[in-house]
Design an enzyme around this catalytic site. Structure first.
Site, PDB file in Angstrom:
ATOM      1  N   GLY A  81       0.813  -1.219   0.000  1.00 17.61           N
ATOM      2  CA  GLY A  81       0.000   0.000   0.000  1.00 17.61           C
ATOM      3  C   GLY A  81       0.842   1.263   0.000  1.00 17.61           C
ATOM      4  O   GLY A  81       0.553   2.229  -0.708  1.00 17.61           O
ATOM      5  N   CYS A  82       1.903   1.251   0.796  1.00 20.03           N
ATOM      6  CA  CYS A  82       2.766   2.435   0.895  1.00 20.03           C
ATOM      7  C   CYS A  82       3.549   2.653  -0.392  1.00 20.03           C
ATOM      8  O   CYS A  82       3.742   3.788  -0.834  1.00 20.03           O
ATOM      9  CB  CYS A  82       3.718   2.292   2.078  1.00 20.03           C
ATOM     10  N   THR A  83       3.989   1.559  -0.999  1.00 22.03           N
ATOM     11  CA  THR A  83       4.705   1.666  -2.273  1.00 22.03           C
ATOM     12  C   THR A  83       3.780   2.219  -3.351  1.00 22.03           C
ATOM     13  O   THR A  83       4.171   3.098  -4.134  1.00 22.03           O
ATOM     14  CB  THR A  83       5.252   0.288  -2.698  1.00 22.03           C
TER      15      THR A  83
END
Length: 206
Positions: A81-83
């Protein structure tokens, strides 16, 4: 037995509806923890932007009078998700720059891990590690399982004032409202004036 007690404690933290911002002991260079959640029209807490990750500014306040800033808290470098979130900002970076916006991403990762994340995915903006949680506390960002920073975004204008907050930012659903808020702070372009028509010379005038 000890392992079960730790798991029960973590679950209790994760399921709690109340999140407390822990006060920090004031030391030189340390940001001050917020006692209540920050909201629109509050002054954005200042913090340091380390080394090569902040080529335009050494502190958030250095952007005042120059650019609006998206302060994007995310849980953990290299997670899916962060990527996706950070690479989305990267792919839209040219458009966001044209709207006079700087981006500062913050997690509780160590700075070395933040640097590696930035380098591997060629993120053209500041990626700040906050392992002590000082910036997270200053913005009263929730902690997932008491450990990782929640995914939250704060849009700060050129005066250093918070103009948009999403405390439960969704990488997909939250993008359009965020970009709409960014566009609302962008400088308004004046419509181009039509060029004056030149009279065509007739063959008789030549």
């Amino acid at each position: 037995m000890r392992g079960k007690q730790i798991r029960r404690t973590l679950l209790a933290i994760a399921s709690s509806a109340t999140w407390v911002c822990t006060a920090l002991i004031g030391r030189p260079g340390m940001v001050q923890a917020a006692e209540v959640e920050l909201k629109i029209n509050d002054k954005a807490p200042d913090f340091a932007i380390p080394g090569p990750e902040g080529p335009e500014a050494a502190h958030l306040s250095d952007y005042q009078g120059k650019k609006n800033v998206l302060v994007a808290f995310y849980p953990k470098a290299f997670t899916p998700g962060c990527t996706k979130e950070m690479c989305g900002y990267r792919d839209d970076f040219e458009k966001l720059q044209s709207q006079e916006l700087a981006i500062v991403a913050v997690s509780v990762d160590k700075q070395t891990e933040s640097d590696r994340f930035k380098g591997e995915y060629k993120l053209p903006f500041s990626v700040v590690g906050d392992p002590k949680g000082e910036i997270v506390a200053a913005y009263c960002v929730k902690r997932m399982m008491g450990l990782f920073a929640n995914r939250e975004v704060f849009l700060v204008d050129k005066e250093g004032v918070i103009r948009y907050v999403d405390k439960a930012y969704d990488v997909v659903k939250g993008l359009d409202p965020l970009y709409k808020a960014i566009a609302g702070l962008a400088p308004k372009k004046e419509p181009e004036k039509p060029a004056p028509e030149t009279e065509k010379q007739t063959s008789a005038e030549k």
